[in-house]
Design a protein around this motif. Structure first.
Motif, PDB file in Angstrom:
ATOM      1  N   SER A 182      41.270  64.275  64.570  1.00 56.02           N
ATOM      2  CA  SER A 182      41.642  64.911  65.828  1.00 56.02           C
ATOM      3  C   SER A 182      43.045  64.560  66.286  1.00 56.02           C
ATOM      4  O   SER A 182      43.501  65.047  67.304  1.00 56.02           O
ATOM      5  CB  SER A 182      40.657  64.495  66.925  1.00 56.02           C
ATOM      6  N   LEU A 183      43.737  63.737  65.523  1.00 58.63           N
ATOM      7  CA  LEU A 183      45.026  63.263  66.013  1.00 58.63           C
ATOM      8  C   LEU A 183      46.040  64.380  66.184  1.00 58.63           C
ATOM      9  O   LEU A 183      46.878  64.332  67.078  1.00 58.63           O
ATOM     10  CB  LEU A 183      45.592  62.209  65.046  1.00 58.63           C
ATOM     11  N   SER A 184      45.994  65.398  65.333  1.00 60.61           N
ATOM     12  CA  SER A 184      47.000  66.445  65.424  1.00 60.61           C
ATOM     13  C   SER A 184      46.970  67.160  66.761  1.00 60.61           C
ATOM     14  O   SER A 184      47.974  67.683  67.224  1.00 60.61           O
ATOM     15  CB  SER A 184      46.801  67.455  64.292  1.00 60.61           C
ATOM     16  N   THR A 185      45.829  67.152  67.424  1.00 63.74           N
ATOM     17  CA  THR A 185      45.729  67.812  68.729  1.00 63.74           C
ATOM     18  C   THR A 185      46.425  67.022  69.816  1.00 63.74           C
ATOM     19  O   THR A 185      46.645  67.544  70.903  1.00 63.74           O
ATOM     20  CB  THR A 185      44.252  67.993  69.114  1.00 63.74           C
ATOM     21  N   ARG A 186      46.788  65.787  69.548  1.00 64.25           N
ATOM     22  CA  ARG A 186      47.425  64.957  70.552  1.00 64.25           C
ATOM     23  C   ARG A 186      48.942  64.888  70.363  1.00 64.25           C
ATOM     24  O   ARG A 186      49.621  64.136  71.052  1.00 64.25           O
ATOM     25  CB  ARG A 186      46.850  63.528  70.498  1.00 64.25           C
ATOM     26  N   ASP A 187      49.474  65.621  69.384  1.00 62.15           N
ATOM     27  CA  ASP A 187      50.931  65.635  69.183  1.00 62.15           C
ATOM     28  C   ASP A 187      51.609  66.121  70.450  1.00 62.15           C
ATOM     29  O   ASP A 187      51.209  67.104  71.049  1.00 62.15           O
ATOM     30  CB  ASP A 187      51.314  66.572  68.020  1.00 62.15           C
TER      31      ASP A 187
ATOM     32  N   ALA B 159      35.536  55.957  86.642  1.00 61.79           N
ATOM     33  CA  ALA B 159      35.619  57.392  86.950  1.00 61.79           C
ATOM     34  C   ALA B 159      36.961  57.726  87.587  1.00 61.79           C
ATOM     35  O   ALA B 159      37.575  58.755  87.268  1.00 61.79           O
ATOM     36  CB  ALA B 159      34.477  57.791  87.881  1.00 61.79           C
ATOM     37  N   ARG B 160      37.421  56.885  88.487  1.00 62.08           N
ATOM     38  CA  ARG B 160      38.715  57.099  89.146  1.00 62.08           C
ATOM     39  C   ARG B 160      39.852  57.097  88.124  1.00 62.08           C
ATOM     40  O   ARG B 160      40.785  57.902  88.202  1.00 62.08           O
ATOM     41  CB  ARG B 160      38.936  56.002  90.192  1.00 62.08           C
ATOM     42  N   ALA B 161      39.761  56.199  87.145  1.00 64.45           N
ATOM     43  CA  ALA B 161      40.824  56.098  86.141  1.00 64.45           C
ATOM     44  C   ALA B 161      40.855  57.299  85.209  1.00 64.45           C
ATOM     45  O   ALA B 161      41.927  57.814  84.883  1.00 64.45           O
ATOM     46  CB  ALA B 161      40.650  54.809  85.339  1.00 64.45           C
ATOM     47  N   ILE B 162      39.677  57.761  84.773  1.00 64.14           N
ATOM     48  CA  ILE B 162      39.664  58.839  83.780  1.00 64.14           C
ATOM     49  C   ILE B 162      39.721  60.218  84.413  1.00 64.14           C
ATOM     50  O   ILE B 162      39.992  61.205  83.719  1.00 64.14           O
ATOM     51  CB  ILE B 162      38.441  58.732  82.855  1.00 64.14           C
TER      52      ILE B 162
ATOM     53  N   LEU C  82      26.779  49.873  80.753  1.00 61.52           N
ATOM     54  CA  LEU C  82      28.094  50.422  81.081  1.00 61.52           C
ATOM     55  C   LEU C  82      28.978  50.515  79.846  1.00 61.52           C
ATOM     56  O   LEU C  82      29.764  51.462  79.706  1.00 61.52           O
ATOM     57  CB  LEU C  82      28.748  49.567  82.161  1.00 61.52           C
ATOM     58  N   GLN C  83      28.853  49.555  78.945  1.00 58.45           N
ATOM     59  CA  GLN C  83      29.575  49.660  77.664  1.00 58.45           C
ATOM     60  C   GLN C  83      29.214  50.969  76.969  1.00 58.45           C
ATOM     61  O   GLN C  83      30.095  51.683  76.461  1.00 58.45           O
ATOM     62  CB  GLN C  83      29.212  48.482  76.756  1.00 58.45           C
ATOM     63  N   ARG C  84      27.930  51.271  76.928  1.00 61.98           N
ATOM     64  CA  ARG C  84      27.462  52.484  76.258  1.00 61.98           C
ATOM     65  C   ARG C  84      27.981  53.739  76.950  1.00 61.98           C
ATOM     66  O   ARG C  84      28.426  54.684  76.281  1.00 61.98           O
ATOM     67  CB  ARG C  84      25.921  52.474  76.262  1.00 61.98           C
ATOM     68  N   GLN C  85      27.979  53.737  78.286  1.00 63.34           N
ATOM     69  CA  GLN C  85      28.474  54.894  79.035  1.00 63.34           C
ATOM     70  C   GLN C  85      29.954  55.128  78.772  1.00 63.34           C
ATOM     71  O   GLN C  85      30.388  56.264  78.522  1.00 63.34           O
ATOM     72  CB  GLN C  85      28.239  54.700  80.526  1.00 63.34           C
ATOM     73  N   VAL C  86      30.727  54.061  78.841  1.00 62.11           N
ATOM     74  CA  VAL C  86      32.176  54.190  78.620  1.00 62.11           C
ATOM     75  C   VAL C  86      32.455  54.651  77.198  1.00 62.11           C
ATOM     76  O   VAL C  86      33.312  55.510  76.961  1.00 62.11           O
ATOM     77  CB  VAL C  86      32.886  52.853  78.917  1.00 62.11           C
TER      78      VAL C  86
ATOM     79  N   GLU D 290      34.111  58.811  73.371  1.00 65.26           N
ATOM     80  CA  GLU D 290      33.816  59.571  72.162  1.00 65.26           C
ATOM     81  C   GLU D 290      33.895  61.076  72.415  1.00 65.26           C
ATOM     82  O   GLU D 290      34.215  61.849  71.513  1.00 65.26           O
ATOM     83  CB  GLU D 290      32.432  59.172  71.636  1.00 65.26           C
ATOM     84  N   GLN D 291      33.635  61.497  73.654  1.00 64.21           N
ATOM     85  CA  GLN D 291      33.690  62.921  73.998  1.00 64.21           C
ATOM     86  C   GLN D 291      35.071  63.360  74.479  1.00 64.21           C
ATOM     87  O   GLN D 291      35.434  64.526  74.347  1.00 64.21           O
ATOM     88  CB  GLN D 291      32.648  63.213  75.079  1.00 64.21           C
ATOM     89  N   HIS D 292      35.833  62.423  75.038  1.00 65.29           N
ATOM     90  CA  HIS D 292      37.171  62.735  75.581  1.00 65.29           C
ATOM     91  C   HIS D 292      38.143  61.684  75.066  1.00 65.29           C
ATOM     92  O   HIS D 292      38.527  60.765  75.784  1.00 65.29           O
ATOM     93  CB  HIS D 292      37.151  62.738  77.111  1.00 65.29           C
ATOM     94  N   ARG D 293      38.568  61.830  73.826  1.00 69.38           N
ATOM     95  CA  ARG D 293      39.369  60.798  73.171  1.00 69.38           C
ATOM     96  C   ARG D 293      40.722  60.606  73.862  1.00 69.38           C
ATOM     97  O   ARG D 293      41.391  61.562  74.239  1.00 69.38           O
ATOM     98  CB  ARG D 293      39.598  61.143  71.702  1.00 69.38           C
ATOM     99  N   GLN D 294      41.100  59.344  73.984  1.00 73.65           N
ATOM    100  CA  GLN D 294      42.410  58.962  74.479  1.00 73.65           C
ATOM    101  C   GLN D 294      42.698  57.567  73.951  1.00 73.65           C
ATOM    102  O   GLN D 294      41.818  56.889  73.418  1.00 73.65           O
ATOM    103  CB  GLN D 294      42.426  58.956  76.017  1.00 73.65           C
TER     104      GLN D 294
END
Length: 280
Positions: free
Chosen positions: A5-10, A169-172, A196-200, A205-209
Motif C-alpha cells: 500500500s505504500l505507493s498510495t502514500r507517495d 480519537a482526537r488525534a486520529i 485498547l491495544q487491540r482497538q488501536v 490496520e484499517q487506516h494506515r499511517q
C-alpha cells in the motif's frame, strides 16, 4: 520490508515524489542540555532512523535513555542539538497538525465533553470542512473507539481507559500523517490495556499511517509493531538494534503466542534489555 500500500502514500514536494519508505528520516541526531557548572549532558547521540509512510515503529529502552526526548523532537516540541529530522523531505522545526501526539495521561480539557474534546481538534485543523462534515467526522471517530454512549460525558465522569480512547480519537480524527504515542497504555490496568491495544491496532490496520510509539512493554511492541527500535542506556543513548517483526497484519494475540518464533523474538528483546540494564 515490502508494503503493497505504500505507493498510495507517495506525496510530491517541489514537483518530486518522495520515497514513502523514507517518510520520516532522522540523521545523526544529538540532543544535549547545558550543565549548571559548564559543559553539556548528552541525552541522545548519533541516532539514525528511517520510518516508512505506513509503518508502525515501537521504541523500547530503560528509563532515562531518551525515548520520550526523541519522540518530542519528532513532534517538534523540542529541537535537536545537532543532526537533522525531516518529514517528507521537510525539516521538522515546530509542532504541526501532520504529527499528532497521544500522551500517557490523557491531556483532555475537563470543561469539555468527550464529543467537544474531539471536536476541538477537528475545528482547529480541518478549517475547510463545513459544520455538518465536522460533526460527521467527530461521530465517526466516537464510533471507531466505542465511545458513542459516553459522548456527552465530561472527563471526570469516565474511566481512565475511556479517557485514553478520547485522546486517541482526537488525534486520529484529523487524519495526521504520523501518530506519536508516548506510553499510551502505561497508566491502564492490564485488562483495559489489552482491549485498547487491540482497538488501536485495528484502527491502524484499517487506516494506515506512520506511527512511532514509546513503550516499556515487549509484548505490546511485538503485537503492534512492524519494527522495534532498541535503545542503549543513557547518557548518550544510541540505537543499539532494530528488530523486524515478521508477523503479517492483521494480528491475533493468541495466534502470536502459539508461535515459536514469537517467543524467540521476545527472548531476544528481553536479553537485550537485561544486558543493558546490567551495564547501567
Amino acid at each position: 520490508m515490502t508494503k503493497s500500500s505504500l505507493s498510495t502514500r507517495d506525496r510530491a514536494q517541489n514537483g518530486a515524489v518522495h520515497n514513502p519508505d523514507e517518510f520520516l528520516v532522522i540523521e545523526n541526531l544529538m540532543k544535549a542540555y547545558p550543565k549548571p557548572g559548564g559543559g553539556h549532558h548528552v541525552i541522545l547521540d548519533n541516532v539514525n532512523l528511517t520510518v516508512g509512510a505506513d509503518e508502525f515503529i515501537s521504541v523500547i529502552g530503560h528509563s532515562g535513555c531518551g525515548k520520550s526526548t526523541l519522540l518530542k523532537i519528532v513532534a517538534g516540541l523540542e529541537q535537536a542539538s545537532s543532526g537533522r529530522v525531516t518529514l517528507e523531505g521537510r525539516p521538522i522545526r515546530k509542532p504541526g497538525a501532520e504529527r499528532m501526539m497521544v500522551f500517557q495521561h490523557y491531556s483532555l480539557l475537563p470543561w469539555l465533553t468527550v464529543r467537544e474534546n474531539i471536536r476541538l481538534a477537528v475545528d482547529e485543523v480541518l478549517t475547510s470542512a463545513n459544520r455538518a462534515e465536522k460533526a460527521a467526522i467527530v461521530q465517526e471517530h466516537l464510533e471507531m473507539v466505542n465511545l458513542t454512549a459516553a459522548a456527552e460525558k465530561y472527563p471526570d465522569e469516565i474511566s481512565g481507559g475511556m479517557k485514553q480512547r478520547v485522546g486517541i480519537a482526537r488525534a486520529i480524527a484529523i487524519r495526521p500523517k504520523m501518530l506519536l504515542m508516548d506510553e499510551p497504555f502505561g497508566a491502564l490496568d492490564a485488562l483495559t490495556r489489552g482491549k485498547l491495544q487491540r482497538q488501536v491496532l485495528e484502527i491502524w490496520e484499517q487506516h494506515r499511517q506512520a506511527v512511532m510509539m514509546i513503550t516499556h512493554d515487549v509484548d505490546e511492541a511485538l503485537l503492534m509493531s512492524d519494527r522495534i527500535v532498541l535503545m542503549t542506556n543513557g547518557p548518550a543513548a544510541q540505537i543499539g538494534e532494530i528488530v523486524t517483526v515478521p508477523f503479517p497484519h492483521p494480528r491475533d494475540r493468541q495466534q502470536l503466542r502459539e508461535s515459536p518464533e514469537y517467543f524467540e523474538l521476545r527472548n531476544h528483546l528481553l536479553n537485550f534489555l537485561d544486558r543493558h540494564f546490567g551495564a547501567d
